[in-house]
Design an enzyme around this catalytic site. Structure first.
Site, PDB file in Angstrom:
ATOM      1  CG  ASP A 140     101.366 109.987  67.385  1.00 46.02           C
ATOM      2  OD1 ASP A 140     101.092 111.192  67.349  1.00 46.02           O
ATOM      3  OD2 ASP A 140     100.546 109.117  67.724  1.00 46.02           O
TER       4      ASP A 140
ATOM      5  CG  ASP B 284     108.575 107.562  64.999  1.00 47.19           C
ATOM      6  OD1 ASP B 284     107.599 106.793  64.840  1.00 47.19           O
ATOM      7  OD2 ASP B 284     108.654 108.380  65.929  1.00 47.19           O
TER       8      ASP B 284
ATOM      9  CE  LYS C 222     102.170 100.957  63.148  1.00 50.63           C
ATOM     10  NZ  LYS C 222     102.547 102.371  63.025  1.00 50.63           N
TER      11      LYS C 222
ATOM     12  CG  ASP D  49     104.048 105.725  63.035  1.00 50.65           C
ATOM     13  OD1 ASP D  49     103.023 105.266  63.581  1.00 50.65           O
ATOM     14  OD2 ASP D  49     104.889 106.410  63.648  1.00 50.65           O
TER      15      ASP D  49
ATOM     16  CB  THR E  96      98.301 105.708  63.629  1.00 57.24           C
ATOM     17  OG1 THR E  96      98.653 106.194  64.930  1.00 57.24           O
ATOM     18  CG2 THR E  96      96.786 105.742  63.486  1.00 57.24           C
ATOM     19  CB  SER E  97      99.896 102.400  67.743  1.00 58.20           C
ATOM     20  OG  SER E  97     100.744 101.505  67.063  1.00 58.20           O
TER      21      SER E  97
END
Length: 200
Positions: A17, A165, A140, A15, A108-109
Site C-alpha cells: 500500500d 512509504d 512493522k 511494501d 505487507t502489513s
C-alpha cells in the site's frame, strides 16, 4: 540482478500500500468509519494507520473491552469489499515486468486475502513470495517480514533494496539491515541517505 541507480541488489522487497498500490482512499474511508463508530478521533487513527497491521491498530486505539479478533475481521471484510479507487502507483507495472520473478517479493502489513485483492485490482501480478500480516509474529516496525522474504528468496536481506512509504516500514527495513528507497511524499520528512523513488 535487479539494479537501482547503478547499484546491483540481490532482490527488491516492496511494501504494497502506497508503494505498489495506491489504496489510500479505501484505507482512510474504512478506518475513518471504524474510528467514528467507536468514538475515537479519526485524525489520530488515520495518522497512525499506514504501514502497520490492523491488529496492532485495534489494540492501540480500540476502547477497553473490545474483542480484537472480531474487530479485525470486520475491518478486513470492509477492506476486501471496497476496491473503488484502488489503482497502481504510476510506473510500478513496467518496473515489475522488468524483474526476474525470483528476484522480488512483497512484504505487507495487510492480510494475505486483502493483499491479493488489491494487487489484482491494480493489475499487478502476484509475487512468488508474499509476506502478509499473518505470516509474521510481529509486524512493522519489526524487521521479521523483510527477513523472512529474503530468506524465502534465498538471498541475504542485507543485499536487498526495500521500497517503502511509511515510517514503520522504513524502520523495519533498517532494522533488517537492508537499504531503503522511499516512495511518495515521505522522503521530504525523512533525513539520511534515503532516495526518493519515481517509478516513471
Amino acid at each position: 540482478m535487479p539494479q537501482f541507480r547503478g547499484q546491483n541488489y540481490a532482490a527488491f522487497l516492496f511494501d504494497m500500500d502506497g508503494t505498489m498500490v495506491d489504496s489510500s482512499v479505501v484505507v482512510e474511508r474504512v478506518w475513518r468509519e471504524w474510528a467514528e463508530r467507536h468514538g475515537v478521533d479519526p485524525a489520530t487513527v488515520l495518522a497512525a494507520c499506514h504501514g502497520v497491521r490492523s491488529e496492532d491498530l485495534v489494540k492501540r486505539f480500540a476502547p477497553t473491552g473490545i474483542e480484537v479478533s472480531g474487530e479485525v475481521a470486520v475491518i478486513l471484510a470492509a477492506e476486501v469489499a471496497d476496491i473503488e479507487g484502488v489503482v497502481p502507483v504510476e510506473g510500478i507495472g513496467a518496473l515489475i515486468e522488468s524483474l526476474d520473478p525470483g528476484r522480488w517479493a512483497v512484504v505487507t502489513s495487510a492480510p494475505r486475502q486483502l493483499a491479493e485483492v488489491r494487487l489484482r485490482a491494480a493489475g499487478i501480478p502476484l509475487p512468488k513470495v508474499l509476506i502478509a500480516a499473518e505470516d509474521v509474529e510481529r509486524g512493522k516496525p519489526d524487521p521479521q517480514g523483510f527477513q523472512k522474504a529474503a530468506a524465502l528468496l534465498g538471498v541475504p536481506v542485507t543485499a536487498c533494496l526495500v521500497f517503502e512509504d511509511s515510517h514503520a516500514g522504513i524502520a523495519a527495513a533498517k532494522a533488517a539491515g537492508a537499504q531503503v528507497a522511499i516512495v511518495g511524499k515521505l522522503a521530504a520528512e525523512v533525513e539520511g541517505h534515503h532516495a526518493l523513488v519515481d517509478y516513471r
